[in-house]
Design an enzyme around this catalytic site. Structure first.
Site, PDB file in Angstrom:
ATOM      1  N   CYS A 155      -0.787  12.271   6.154  1.00 43.86           N
ATOM      2  CA  CYS A 155      -1.844  13.010   6.839  1.00 43.86           C
ATOM      3  C   CYS A 155      -2.710  13.757   5.831  1.00 43.86           C
ATOM      4  O   CYS A 155      -2.202  14.521   4.998  1.00 43.86           O
ATOM      5  CB  CYS A 155      -1.243  14.001   7.834  1.00 43.86           C
ATOM      6  N   LYS A 185       5.370   7.142   5.864  1.00 45.35           N
ATOM      7  CA  LYS A 185       3.931   6.847   5.820  1.00 45.35           C
ATOM      8  C   LYS A 185       3.325   7.628   4.661  1.00 45.35           C
ATOM      9  O   LYS A 185       3.473   8.839   4.566  1.00 45.35           O
ATOM     10  CB  LYS A 185       3.270   7.262   7.143  1.00 45.35           C
TER      11      LYS A 185
END
Length: 330
Positions: free
Chosen positions: A100, A139
């Site tokens: 993010c 991720k």
């Protein structure tokens, strides 16, 4: 592609997106062809687990398996406890967010900011992988900035720490979502790892998905922003990868029925007041590529009740189907 005991088929995955990939949207995307859908990012801080936002993000009742839940944080022990808590509440795959780019997340040294701390990455991955008996995925991005691309180092650390699969966005944190994604770094990481690697970034068509898979050698592709307002992109990509042929686009009747069903799920999931408000952005995404977008949004955004929102949406599409798109705009 397999993640632990789960076969991910087709190998087209919905990316976790805050404010987008809630349960109604995940269920819809799975129905329309996504092989896996990751939840919105959930906090690892137990002080916030009982807020309305967290309760919705941790609600997986009736969701098709496998259920992937993304967690974010910076403290290994806290992340491990968050993983255990989410598994106890239905998670079948835990995904760690180190991708993010949002400032409020990175300012807390979570998300992609963690890529600046390889030793901490190792401790978090090890702690979470040890804490649960379900697969743990990760991720990441290519790095923090153009001169600080360390995805290969982070990926090797993750694999050694017990991460079962890695998803990678082809941009640095500094790029946010600007410019274009690059796939050379993803290809380099894929060639160096034995665990599955998923390519993410600018995958917005069946042809692009096929090209990225061929170029990087990855095991799957991950679709994010291109699925907003276009959840059938998953079946389009899957069909093209399997046959080399294009599916016909959805008819207006099908788009209407998909959207109405989505709105009803949003109203039911969040309640009428919040559901109507949250549905507005989805309505805008569905209509964004149509010439009547502005008129449609102007009308539908006036709806204050679920009944009105559904009725106006149905009237809009029925008018389009009848060849009278301006009837609703008036």
């Amino acid at each position: 592609m397999r993640i632990g005991p789960y076969t991910i088929a087709p190998h087209v995955i919905l990316a976790p997106m805050a404010g987008v990939t809630d349960k109604p949207f995940r269920v819809l995307c799975k129905r329309l062809g996504a092989g896996l859908c990751a939840s919105e990012m959930t906090t690892s801080d137990p002080r916030f687990w009982n807020t309305a936002k967290s309760r919705h993000r941790m609600d997986h009742d009736g969701e098709p398996a496998p259920i992937s839940v993304q967690i974010a944080g910076t403290v290994p022990e806290v992340m491990a406890e968050a993983a255990r808590y989410n598994v106890a509440h239905g998670a079948q795959i835990i995904d760690i967010n180190m991708g993010c780019p949002a400032k409020k997340v990175c300012n807390a040294w979570a998300g992609s900011a963690l890529m600046r701390e390889p030793a901490l990455v190792a401790r978090i991955c090890e702690a979470v992988a040890r804490a649960v008996d379900v697969p743990v995925t990760l991720k990441i991005r290519t790095g923090w900035a153009a001169g600080q691309k360390n995805a290969l180092e982070i990926a090797r650390i993750a694999e050694s720490a017990g991460i079962a699969a890695l998803a990678m966005h082809g941009r640095t944190r500094d790029q946010q979502y600007t410019g274009t994604a690059e796939y050379d770094t993803i290809a380099e990481v894929k060639a160096a790892l034995s665990i599955p690697v998923v390519a993410n970034g600018d995958i917005d068509s069946p042809e692009k998905a096929a090209a990225v898979l061929a170029y990087t050698g990855c095991d799957a592709v991950m679709v994010g922003r291109a699925a907003q307002g276009r959840p059938w992109i998953f079946r389009e990509i899957a069909h093209y990868l399997a046959t080399g042929e294009h599916l016909p686009p959805p008819t207006l009747d099908e788009v209407r029925d998909v959207l109405l069903g989505h709105l009803e799920q949003l109203h039911g999931f969040y309640g009428e007041v919040s559901g109507v408000r949250i549905a507005r952005k989805h309505l805008g995404w569905y209509a964004k590529d149509r010439p009547e977008n502005a008129a449609f949004r102007a009308v539908v955004n006036r709806a204050e009740t679920a009944e009105a929102q559904l009725a106006l949406t149905r009237e809009y599409f029925d008018a389009l189907i009848a060849g009278e798109p301006l009837a609703v705009a008036a």
